[in-house]
Design a protein around this motif. Structure first.
Motif, PDB file in Angstrom:
ATOM      1  N   VAL A 141     -13.216   4.834  -2.076  1.00 33.95           N
ATOM      2  CA  VAL A 141     -14.166   4.595  -3.166  1.00 33.95           C
ATOM      3  C   VAL A 141     -13.704   3.429  -4.031  1.00 33.95           C
ATOM      4  CG1 VAL A 141     -15.126   5.558  -5.303  1.00 33.95           C
ATOM      5  CG2 VAL A 141     -15.079   6.943  -3.225  1.00 33.95           C
ATOM      6  N   GLY A 142     -12.383   3.333  -4.262  1.00 40.03           N
ATOM      7  CA  GLY A 142     -11.850   2.199  -5.015  1.00 40.03           C
ATOM      8  C   GLY A 142     -12.167   0.874  -4.340  1.00 40.03           C
ATOM      9  N   TYR A 171     -10.902  -4.629   1.238  1.00 42.24           N
ATOM     10  CA  TYR A 171      -9.828  -4.205   2.132  1.00 42.24           C
ATOM     11  C   TYR A 171      -8.447  -4.441   1.530  1.00 42.24           C
ATOM     12  CZ  TYR A 171     -12.995  -3.153   5.981  1.00 42.24           C
ATOM     13  OH  TYR A 171     -13.959  -2.574   6.762  1.00 42.24           O
ATOM     14  N   VAL A 172      -8.311  -5.466   0.693  1.00 39.66           N
ATOM     15  CA  VAL A 172      -7.042  -5.687  -0.005  1.00 39.66           C
ATOM     16  C   VAL A 172      -6.775  -4.514  -0.956  1.00 39.66           C
ATOM     17  CG1 VAL A 172      -5.853  -7.101  -1.722  1.00 39.66           C
ATOM     18  CG2 VAL A 172      -7.053  -8.197   0.168  1.00 39.66           C
ATOM     19  N   ILE A 173      -7.793  -4.110  -1.715  1.00 34.85           N
ATOM     20  CA  ILE A 173      -7.649  -2.972  -2.631  1.00 34.85           C
ATOM     21  C   ILE A 173      -7.235  -1.720  -1.873  1.00 34.85           C
ATOM     22  CG2 ILE A 173      -8.931  -1.381  -4.128  1.00 34.85           C
ATOM     23  CD1 ILE A 173     -10.625  -3.808  -5.006  1.00 34.85           C
ATOM     24  N   MET A 174      -7.893  -1.465  -0.745  1.00 35.55           N
ATOM     25  CA  MET A 174      -7.587  -0.267   0.031  1.00 35.55           C
ATOM     26  C   MET A 174      -6.174  -0.308   0.600  1.00 35.55           C
ATOM     27  SD  MET A 174     -11.225   0.264   2.025  1.00 35.55           S
ATOM     28  CE  MET A 174     -10.502   1.450   3.162  1.00 35.55           C
ATOM     29  N   ALA A 175      -5.768  -1.461   1.133  1.00 34.12           N
ATOM     30  CA  ALA A 175      -4.435  -1.582   1.736  1.00 34.12           C
ATOM     31  C   ALA A 175      -3.343  -1.425   0.680  1.00 34.12           C
ATOM     32  CB  ALA A 175      -4.303  -2.927   2.448  1.00 34.12           C
ATOM     33  N   VAL A 176      -3.513  -2.093  -0.455  1.00 39.91           N
ATOM     34  CA  VAL A 176      -2.504  -2.023  -1.517  1.00 39.91           C
ATOM     35  C   VAL A 176      -2.416  -0.614  -2.085  1.00 39.91           C
ATOM     36  CG1 VAL A 176      -1.896  -2.828  -3.839  1.00 39.91           C
ATOM     37  CG2 VAL A 176      -2.679  -4.466  -2.116  1.00 39.91           C
ATOM     38  N   ALA A 177      -3.569   0.008  -2.345  1.00 40.67           N
ATOM     39  CA  ALA A 177      -3.582   1.367  -2.901  1.00 40.67           C
ATOM     40  C   ALA A 177      -2.926   2.360  -1.949  1.00 40.67           C
ATOM     41  CB  ALA A 177      -5.018   1.791  -3.203  1.00 40.67           C
ATOM     42  N   LEU A 178      -3.252   2.256  -0.674  1.00 40.75           N
ATOM     43  CA  LEU A 178      -2.671   3.172   0.308  1.00 40.75           C
ATOM     44  C   LEU A 178      -1.166   2.946   0.439  1.00 40.75           C
ATOM     45  CD1 LEU A 178      -3.080   5.413   2.342  1.00 40.75           C
ATOM     46  CD2 LEU A 178      -3.633   3.704   4.062  1.00 40.75           C
ATOM     47  N   TYR A 179      -0.743   1.698   0.389  1.00 43.48           N
ATOM     48  CA  TYR A 179       0.695   1.402   0.472  1.00 43.48           C
ATOM     49  C   TYR A 179       1.443   2.041  -0.696  1.00 43.48           C
ATOM     50  CZ  TYR A 179       5.071  -1.166   0.097  1.00 43.48           C
ATOM     51  OH  TYR A 179       6.404  -1.500  -0.027  1.00 43.48           O
ATOM     52  N   LEU A 180       0.900   1.929  -1.909  1.00 46.87           N
ATOM     53  CA  LEU A 180       1.555   2.485  -3.091  1.00 46.87           C
ATOM     54  C   LEU A 180       1.665   4.005  -3.000  1.00 46.87           C
ATOM     55  CD1 LEU A 180      -0.097   0.313  -5.899  1.00 46.87           C
ATOM     56  CD2 LEU A 180       2.192   0.076  -4.929  1.00 46.87           C
ATOM     57  N   VAL A 181       0.652   4.640  -2.450  1.00 46.73           N
ATOM     58  CA  VAL A 181       0.691   6.098  -2.285  1.00 46.73           C
ATOM     59  C   VAL A 181       1.644   6.486  -1.159  1.00 46.73           C
ATOM     60  CG1 VAL A 181      -0.659   8.138  -1.623  1.00 46.73           C
ATOM     61  CG2 VAL A 181      -1.632   6.447  -3.193  1.00 46.73           C
ATOM     62  N   SER A 182       1.538   5.793  -0.040  1.00 47.17           N
ATOM     63  CA  SER A 182       2.298   6.162   1.155  1.00 47.17           C
ATOM     64  C   SER A 182       3.802   5.963   0.983  1.00 47.17           C
ATOM     65  CB  SER A 182       1.797   5.352   2.355  1.00 47.17           C
ATOM     66  OG  SER A 182       2.370   5.816   3.551  1.00 47.17           O
ATOM     67  N   ARG A 183       4.192   4.918   0.253  1.00 47.47           N
ATOM     68  CA  ARG A 183       5.633   4.655   0.122  1.00 47.47           C
ATOM     69  C   ARG A 183       6.348   5.736  -0.687  1.00 47.47           C
ATOM     70  NH1 ARG A 183       6.759  -0.367  -4.059  1.00 47.47           N
ATOM     71  NH2 ARG A 183       5.885   0.589  -5.940  1.00 47.47           N
ATOM     72  N   LYS A 184       5.610   6.488  -1.509  1.00 44.80           N
ATOM     73  CA  LYS A 184       6.204   7.607  -2.238  1.00 44.80           C
ATOM     74  C   LYS A 184       6.359   8.830  -1.338  1.00 44.80           C
ATOM     75  CE  LYS A 184       4.399   6.193  -6.756  1.00 44.80           C
ATOM     76  NZ  LYS A 184       3.536   6.565  -7.913  1.00 44.80           N
TER      77      LYS A 184
END
Length: 257
Positions: A141-142, A171-184
């Motif tokens: 959604v973001g 797609y940049v928003i989605m990739a960056v957001a997912l990376y920030l969540v996934s790395r935790k």
């Protein structure tokens, strides 16, 4: 929605003719889309099974580098040769009609959007391993909201290029957001230094390819594309250990044949 809503905005803000132009340009993105889709189908079962290995994180980091490198090569190839490809006629067949040739201006940006989608797929590991898929709708959604805002503001200024940039932004928003969540959840030490080198080299080759003299000469573009692996080697992007492994595999396969 992200792959279709841009056409609604273009029709309302520019007219039906612009939709046809953009749609033909976006259709050429299928070359990268097919590549990324093939990776997606293989990626999920691979990372789910590989995650049980002790060196899984190192493997995932290498896979990310290889996938982005492959996407970069595809991006450069079609960015350099798309004009030649669409003008190629085999009998009566051509990829797109002559009236749509100018739509190729959106191809590099569409391809770049799919590269970030490939990155997004790589970052799914932690989400699935720890069953945190509830984050995915919010991330999507973001990206969609970013797409809508960009479409509204960019199309009146940039035309169909604005729609292409809006897709990239999503797609940049989605990739960056997912990376920030996934790395935790599941931190992976991705080879960002190598990725940065790759990005710089790809950017330089791309912009050289846009220079009038180079862009109008097929042979200069072939020469430029052929120089890409040389540039990767000279800048130290190529890992000597990986090259040795590749050399060993080639020799082994040659002997087996």
């Amino acid at each position: 929605l992200m792959d279709t809503i841009d056409r609604v905005f273009i029709e309302r803000l520019m007219g039906v003719d612009a939709v046809g132009l953009y749609q033909n340009g976006a259709k050429l993105g299928m070359f990268m889309a097919l590549f990324v889709t093939a990776f997606r189908f293989a990626w999920h079962p691979f990372f789910l099974s590989t995650s049980k290995q002790d060196d899984a994180r190192d493997i995932f980091a290498k896979v990310f580098t290889y996938v982005i490198t492959a996407c970069g090569v595809v991006f450069i190839f079609f960015s350099l040769f798309i004009e030649n490809i669409v003008r190629l006629h085999i009998g009566r067949f051509s990829l797109i009609g002559q009236i749509y040739w100018e739509s190729t201006i959106v191809v590099p940006v569409i391809f770049l959007a799919y590269i970030f989608y490939a990155a997004y797929l790589n970052f799914l590991i932690g989400i699935y391993l720890y069953k945190k898929t509830r984050y995915l709708p919010f991330i999507t959604v973001g990206g969609m909201l970013g797409n809508l805002v960009a479409l509204y503001f960019l199309i009146p200024v940039m035309g169909i290029m604005g729609a292409a940039w809006a897709r990239l932004i999503a797609y940049v928003i989605m990739a960056v957001a997912l990376y920030l969540v996934s790395r935790k959840l599941y931190p992976v030490s991705y080879e960002w230094t190598r990725i940065l080198k790759l990005a710089v080299i790809i950017s330089v080759v791309f912009f050289i390819g846009q220079i009038g003299t180079v862009a109008s000469s097929l042979w200069l573009k072939i020469l430029l594309f052929s120089g890409l692996p040389v540039a990767l080697y000279i800048t130290g992007f190529m890992d000597p250990r990986e090259l040795n492994k590749m050399k060993t595999l080639l020799i082994t396969n040659g002997r087996n044949k």
